[in-house]
Scaffold this active site. Structure first.
Site, PDB file in Angstrom:
ATOM      1  CG  PHE A  18      24.796  31.581  28.207  1.00  0.00           C
ATOM      2  CD1 PHE A  18      24.852  31.701  29.667  1.00  0.00           C
ATOM      3  CD2 PHE A  18      24.932  31.016  27.372  1.00  0.00           C
ATOM      4  CE1 PHE A  18      24.730  30.263  30.076  1.00  0.00           C
ATOM      5  CE2 PHE A  18      24.643  29.628  27.853  1.00  0.00           C
ATOM      6  CZ  PHE A  18      24.794  29.214  29.336  1.00  0.00           C
ATOM      7  N   GLY A  19      28.221  32.654  28.977  1.00  0.00           N
ATOM      8  CA  GLY A  19      29.279  31.890  28.559  1.00  0.00           C
ATOM      9  C   GLY A  19      29.216  30.313  28.682  1.00  0.00           C
ATOM     10  CE1 TYR A  20      29.263  27.048  23.328  1.00  0.00           C
ATOM     11  CE2 TYR A  20      28.139  29.096  23.639  1.00  0.00           C
ATOM     12  CZ  TYR A  20      28.894  28.228  22.856  1.00  0.00           C
ATOM     13  OH  TYR A  20      29.151  28.544  21.597  1.00  0.00           O
ATOM     14  N   GLY A  21      31.342  27.860  27.281  1.00  0.00           N
ATOM     15  CA  GLY A  21      32.815  27.253  27.004  1.00  0.00           C
ATOM     16  C   GLY A  21      33.867  28.024  27.916  1.00  0.00           C
ATOM     17  CB  SER A  22      37.086  29.309  26.447  1.00  0.00           C
ATOM     18  OG  SER A  22      36.936  29.985  25.567  1.00  0.00           O
ATOM     19  CD  GLU A  95      33.310  33.209  21.095  1.00  0.00           C
ATOM     20  OE1 GLU A  95      33.047  32.356  20.617  1.00  0.00           O
ATOM     21  OE2 GLU A  95      33.977  33.260  21.867  1.00  0.00           O
TER      22      GLU A  95
END
Length: 194
Positions: A18-22, A95
């Protein structure tokens, strides 16, 4: 099967991320498919103090984290079992540099209605870099003045907003921060006559 909240094993079958930013527009890893997704119980927030890339320890900037509460629209990436270990290793290197994020399995609702668990990175509220739940005007004031190795904090926020708009993802709080930054910068470039 693992439950949400546990760290992810390198061994196993296919994986969702899951990606929520870059990660949404620059995942940087091999994937077989991607689609819009929603997670519940977490929200996108400028809640991470940036000491290097968008600020300094003396004057930290703010970058995105996934914090408790609400919901978050983002992108889900499906990773083949053969790429699982290398993708997890890449994401950990990207990350977990200062360990401000915790690796978790998050429940996702995919755009096609399927429910899956996905690897995601959530803020560690006990970490020194956690900025807490800021009001939009507080965040805007920090963002408007911070600068780090990767440039102005305002560029990071405006770039994020531009990508979210292009992906048709609304983030009302982040948009409010962006408007606040623009107001602050307009005052700085056009100070009131004395």
């Amino acid at each position: 099967m693992q439950v949400a909240g546990e760290a992810v094993d390198l061994e196993g079958g296919d994986l969702w991320v899951f990606g929520y930013g870059s990660l949404m527009w620059n995942p940087g890893f091999a994937h077989t498919s991607s689609m819009a997704a929603m997670t519940y119980g977490y929200r996108r927030a400028l809640c991470v103090r940036s000491y290097v890339h968008r600020g300094t320890e003396a004057a930290p900037g703010l970058v995105l984290g996934l914090d408790r509460g609400g919901s978050c629209r983002g992108m889900a990436f499906e990773v083949a079992a053969s790429d699982r270990a290398s993708v997890i290793a890449y994401l950990r290197e990207r990350e977990l540099v200062t360990h401000v994020y915790k690796e978790r399995l998050l429940p996702l609702m995919l755009a096609d209605g399927r429910r899956v668990s996905a690897l995601g990175y959530v803020i560690d509220r006990a970490h020194v870099q956690y900025a807490g739940a800021l009001k939009a005007d507080e965040a805007a004031l920090i963002v408007a003045h911070a600068r780090g190795r990767s440039g102005e904090n305002v560029d990071y926020v405006m770039n994020t907003l531009e990508h979210l708009r292009a992906m048709k993802i609304r983030d009302h709080w982040l948009e409010e921060v962006g408007r606040g930054v623009k107001r602050l910068l307009a005052r700085t470039s056009h100070p009131a006559e004395a």
